[in-house]
Structure formats: structure tokens, C-alpha cells
Enzyme design. Sequence first.
Site, short mmCIF file in Angstrom:
data_model
loop_
_atom_site.label_atom_id
_atom_site.label_comp_id
_atom_site.label_asym_id
_atom_site.label_seq_id
_atom_site.Cartn_x
_atom_site.Cartn_y
_atom_site.Cartn_z
CD GLU A 60 35.27 32.94 52.27
OE1 GLU A 60 35.41 32.54 53.44
OE2 GLU A 60 34.83 34.07 51.99
CG HIS A 131 48.55 33.25 39.03
ND1 HIS A 131 48.89 34.57 38.84
CD2 HIS A 131 49.51 32.53 38.38
CE1 HIS A 131 49.98 34.64 38.09
NE2 HIS A 131 50.37 33.43 37.81
#
Length: 325
Positions: A60, A131
Site C-alpha cells: 500500500e 478518517h
Amino acid sequence: MSRMTFQQATVAALRDEMRADRDVFLLGQDIGRFGGPLRSTAGLFDEFGADRVIDMPMSEGTIAGLAVGAAMQGKRPVVDLMFGEFLALVMQQFLDAGAMHYYSGGTQSVPMVLRVKYGIGPFHGHAYDHHSWLVGVPGVKVFAPSNPADAYAMMRAAVRDNNPVLFMEHMALYHAGKGEIDPDGAANASAGSVIVRDGSDVTLIGSALMLKRALRAARTLEADGISAEVIDLRRIYPLTLDPILASVAKTGRVVLLSEAIGRGASINDLAAILAEKAFADLSAPITRLTAPDIPTPFARELEAAYLPSEDRIADAARRLVADQA
């Protein structure tokens, strides 16, 4: 106009942006012939091929770093990170992307989108909502649509944005009901927070799944004679404050909703802003409903108890109104 699910609308937005701009391309794991996690890139490989829908190895950090570099060279990469809990693996790269505008004295932009799926839904696991980590990164925008129309418009706006955007796709909404999509609706994404239900006694504020539950709670409260106004944040950062402040000035009571844990949650910033800018309008303390300060549970029964429910939202609103009656 056509009717689509959240998933279909997101893919349609990417398809339309890729057709309009050859600099838009996708990066991620299993996004090619497989069609992406939860069909997040369904059909795009067939139309645009391996040069623009690029299957990447399981790294990633490398994927995000490649996207940052490509964006700095004028491309508009869209990274499918699969799930929100993998944000920890790309924080350094995304932090640099957000800060690059400032590092370069305003001469460099990083127009990239980082897609993450999150939230408790029919697809078991990978539910973490992290988030709030990226709300604390200067230069990064955070989008969290609650319906197919917004998913379409906001994805198109995210791809066109010259800033890095975290685009959140809630798994409970992903394959849920269909909605009308406006192919010319990209401009609506700039509206930020919107009032989706008028009311006069209390303001309920949330995004994505919390917005859906707030609307159901508002209908329950109506039967009790309580008028609840409901606001969809849509864009968690930067916030659009005017409709929020106007609503609180009207109702005097506010319930903030988040499925992230309360400690360090982005919703806390909104509570502080309301205390600073709307204190004189408040007739009751600001109420927050969040997930508890524990990891997201795996058992279905515990999952159901983990998030603010329609009943808990309605109860919180009733207490605020009753305390000030």
C-alpha cells in the site's frame, strides 16, 4: 438521468472522468479483471485496459507513493486502498501529499484521490472508521457521501480537485437502494453541508450511515411532536459551516453523530466550533453520539450495539428537548 446504486454511481463517475481526461488512471489491488473489492472498479478494466486500470502488488505504501509522484507530474491518479483500516500503511505518503502545496510555496499540487471502504454493513469485517486521522493533515480534503447522487457528483469533483482527497465509501450504503444520478451534477459537490430535512426543535448532524439513521430518528420524533432538522455533512473537511450555524441558531439544540470512536473524532472539532461561534444560540449542551472507545467488534450482536442507533439518536434528542421544556 438514470438510477444507480452507490457502487454503480461511483464507478460511473470514474468512467466519465477517465473518458474526459486521459491523465486520470486507477491504482490498487485486484482492481483489474477481478473488478475491485465489492465491484469498486467493475467494467473499467475492459474499457480502459491495463495501462489505466493498474493492478498493483500488495504494498500500500508503494501504491500511495507512486500516486503522489504521478500527481506531481500532472497526472490524476485514483488509488483504491480497499479498506479504511489500511490508512495506517499510507499515512506518511498522504501526509506529504497534503503538505506539498505548503512545502513548495504554492507551486506544486497533488491532485489524487484515495478511496476507502469502511463501516459496519453486510460485508463482515474491515469496518474501522479512521478518517479523523487525515482531518488533522493540512491540505487534505475528506468526502463522505450518503447517497448515490452525491457519490457520483462528489467522486467527479474529487478527481478534478487539485488537492489530495480521501473519498469514503460506506459498505452499508454501497449496494443499497438506487437513486437518480445527474450526469451534470458534479458542481453540486461544492455545496458541502446541506439541510436535508427542515425542523425547529433540534438539529441532528451526521454523514453517510449516520445521516440515514438521523433521518429515521427524525421521523420517529415527529410522532412525539418534536421537529428535528437534519444536516448531511457530505464533506467532513473542510466543513461548510453556514447551514450548520443557521440551523443551530433556529433550534438551539444539536446532536452530533459519528461512527468513529469519540476520542479524537473529527466531530469534536465541530463541537468546539459551535461552542465558539454559536454559544449564545444554544439552549442546551452540545450532545455527541459516537462509537465507544474500543475496537470495532466482530460479532453481529456487538456490532449492532457499537454504533449510535436510530433509537439512541431519538432518545438523545428527546432528552435535550425535555430538559429545556
